[in-house]
Enzyme design. Structure first.
Site, PDB file in Angstrom:
ATOM      1  N   LYS A 105       4.462 -23.301  36.293  1.00  0.00           N
ATOM      2  CA  LYS A 105       4.330 -21.854  36.464  1.00  0.00           C
ATOM      3  C   LYS A 105       3.926 -21.196  35.152  1.00  0.00           C
ATOM      4  O   LYS A 105       4.583 -21.364  34.127  1.00  0.00           O
ATOM      5  CB  LYS A 105       5.651 -21.275  36.965  1.00  0.00           C
ATOM      6  CG  LYS A 105       5.578 -19.800  37.351  1.00  0.00           C
ATOM      7  CD  LYS A 105       6.905 -19.340  37.944  1.00  0.00           C
ATOM      8  CE  LYS A 105       6.820 -17.907  38.429  1.00  0.00           C
ATOM      9  NZ  LYS A 105       8.119 -17.440  39.000  1.00  0.00           N
ATOM     10  N   GLU A 151       9.030 -23.660  46.423  1.00  0.00           N
ATOM     11  CA  GLU A 151       9.678 -23.550  45.104  1.00  0.00           C
ATOM     12  C   GLU A 151      11.162 -23.870  45.251  1.00  0.00           C
ATOM     13  O   GLU A 151      11.781 -23.522  46.258  1.00  0.00           O
ATOM     14  CB  GLU A 151       9.489 -22.123  44.582  1.00  0.00           C
ATOM     15  CG  GLU A 151      10.155 -21.846  43.247  1.00  0.00           C
ATOM     16  CD  GLU A 151      10.134 -20.370  42.898  1.00  0.00           C
ATOM     17  OE1 GLU A 151      10.187 -20.046  41.704  1.00  0.00           O
ATOM     18  OE2 GLU A 151      10.061 -19.528  43.824  1.00  0.00           O
ATOM     19  N   CYS A 172       5.703 -18.415  43.445  1.00  0.00           N
ATOM     20  CA  CYS A 172       6.484 -17.199  43.624  1.00  0.00           C
ATOM     21  C   CYS A 172       5.704 -15.939  43.258  1.00  0.00           C
ATOM     22  O   CYS A 172       4.640 -15.685  43.804  1.00  0.00           O
ATOM     23  CB  CYS A 172       7.785 -17.300  42.831  1.00  0.00           C
ATOM     24  SG  CYS A 172       9.060 -16.129  43.392  1.00  0.00           S
TER      25      CYS A 172
END
Length: 522
Positions: free
Chosen positions: A320, A260, A375
């Site tokens: 995401k 990321e 994440c």
């Protein structure tokens, strides 16, 4: 039966229980203490009133979350850190109140074994709510995520993280009953022993249909902190150079994975960034999965995984799905600015992705899918389950990929805590996991939860490994949130039983009856 502990003793037990739950988490990793932590809080709340249970749960929550989430305040200050810890502790406080309200009438009715059943049920439901509301919840520092090295982690294959938490609490129940009843009920002991022994009987795969040869690039950043990417081009260059070094050392990779934020310069709009990505593709000679920030949809931005292939063309993408509140967007900004001006550090909100994606890799040992998550998404049960289900529908075996950036948390336990979650997910879904960070910790996790050696924090590294690819769904994937549903029904049943166990006031014929108001219906 011990129900008359003084308040100070109950408070001390609650605080000790919370500290044990913290010490069980990475990077301290004393996972057996999670059982003791649940037991200590269980004894503290035993026989208390609901109001007392709330206070005791709050104390335990603070004792756990203040140290466990200390990484959240490294660069933004103490107020956001303590605010987050307090919010998380409030869920434990509510659980304490519910436990006390349900258990007290059962204890007074002489049914301690039934009362003790509320403990594992309460822990599962507390973690469910904590990981759901508000703003999608924050399911960090769950009991399950402290058990990556415990034999109880194998229960994840049947019921996911919730079943691990349930198992830990079940093992704690005999300890609670031993203290509060001065005896060790056979039923509770047998169930606890069966829970530990039964974990070894849960099948956990180590082999698959094929193998994937994956390289990862941990490029590192110029500096830790909120401005880790102030030199965005340097961060991108670090990952390009790391890819070149990886390619020079290894020439048989199927794919290279970046973390990321490895390209915070939008490579779809910035020619210079696009050229750098192409430079990495040319060096690798294989597809490269890039973690990028895209300047779309305006005025928002997107946290994306871009899957580039050497043949050229537009990259495939995953966006995401669960942006982090107060980190990637700020709800009710004007209100929360009254407490901290740090909310204005998040100048642009992140858009929400539409759903899971699986990227197809033509590996040397056959095709397989890369299933990306970004994440903190790895901590969300439902999101991970849907990603695996989606990939399985594609027909190819798959590998899970966790792309993360831990630069904003410095040299703290956050990276180890997140890596432990990936290890639990590997067992839960029966998949290998490639977990890569900009600054560490990065590594490969096998489907049984075991791990390759991990990288050091804030050190450039290019780990590579051959991991198995697998298809099919685990029992946990097929049945979904059956543990939470079962616990919700169990809590309802316990509440009904507790209500019936309440002693009824009987008025004898010799005692005066209360006067009924005039005009009352007959």
């Amino acid at each position: 039966m011990t129900t008359d502990l003084p308040g100070w003793a109950r408070a001390a037990l609650a605080v000790a229980g919370g500290l044990c739950l913290w010490l069980a988490l990475p990077d301290i990793d004393l996972y057996p203490l999670s059982v003791l932590g649940v037991a200590l809080l269980g004894v503290a709340v035993w026989g208390a009133r609901a109001r007392g249970g709330f206070v005791l749960g709050l104390l335990a929550g603070w004792a756990c979350f203040v140290p466990a989430l200390s990484w959240s305040g490294i660069f933004v200050g103490r107020l956001p850190w303590f605010a987050l810890a307090t919010v998380e502790a409030l869920y434990v406080a509510v659980m304490g109140a519910v436990l006390a309200a349900v258990q007290r009438p059962l204890i007074r009715a002489g049914r301690p074994l039934v009362a003790s059943a509320a403990i594992p049920v309460g822990w599962v439901l507390q973690e469910l709510v904590r990981g759901t509301v508000p703003f999608g919840g924050f399911p960090w520092a769950r009991i399950a995520f402290s058990q990556a090295d415990s034999p109880l982690v194998r229960w994840a294959a049947l019921g996911g993280a919730p079943l691990i938490t349930f198992a830990v609490a079940v093992v704690a129940v005999p300890l609670v009953l031993l203290v509060v009843t001065r005896s060790l009920p056979r039923t509770a002991t047998v169930v606890a022993v069966a829970t530990v022994a039964g974990a070894y009987l849960v099948p956990v795969p180590t082999e698959g249909e094929g193998t994937a040869r994956i390289g990862m690039v941990q490029g590192d950043v110029p500096r830790a902190g909120l401005d880790f990417n102030a030199e965005r081009r340097q961060v991108l260059d670090n990952h390009v150079v790391g890819t070149e070094q990886l390619a020079a050392r290894t020439d048989d990779l199927d794919v290279v994975v970046w973390p990321e934020n490895s390209s915070d310069i939008d490579p779809l709009r910035n020619v210079d960034a696009a050229d750098q990505v192409q430079r990495a593709l040319d060096a690798a000679g294989t597809p490269v999965l890039v973690g990028a920030i895209l300047d779309e949809p305006a005025p928002a931005v997107s946290n994306a995984s871009l899957y580039y292939q050497p043949g050229g063309g537009a990259p495939q993408r995953y966006v995401k799905q669960h942006p982090v509140p107060f980190a990637e967007y700020v709800p009710y900004r004007d209100f929360f600015r009254n407490f901290s001006d740090k909310v204005d550090l998040v100048r642009v909100g992140f858009a929400r992705g539409e759903g899971p994606v699986a990227f197809t890799v033509d590996g040397a040992d056959g095709s397989y899918s890369l299933v990306p998550t970004i994440c903190f998404e790895v901590a969300y049960d439902g999101l991970m389950r849907e990603a695996v289900r989606h990939a399985d529908e594609q027909g190819d075996p798959s590998v899970l990929v966790v792309q993360t950036n831990n630069a904003t948390f410095g040299y703290t336990a956050e990276s180890e805590q997140q890596y432990a979650i990936s290890r639990v997910r590997a067992v839960e879904h029966g998949r290998s996991v490639a977990h890569v960070s900009t600054v560490g910790v990065s590594g490969f996790v096998h489907p049984d939860g075991s791990s390759t050696p991990t990288t050091d924090l804030f050190t450039a590294a290019q780990p590579s490994a051959e991991v198995v690819t697998r298809s099919g769904l685990t029992v946990s994937d097929r049945l979904g949130p059956w543990v939470e549903i079962g616990c919700a029904l169990a809590l309802l049943g316990l509440a009904v039983t507790a209500r019936r166990a309440r002693p009824r006031q009987v008025v004898s014929d010799d005692e005066p009856r209360p006067l009924e108001p005039k005009g009352a219906p007959e």
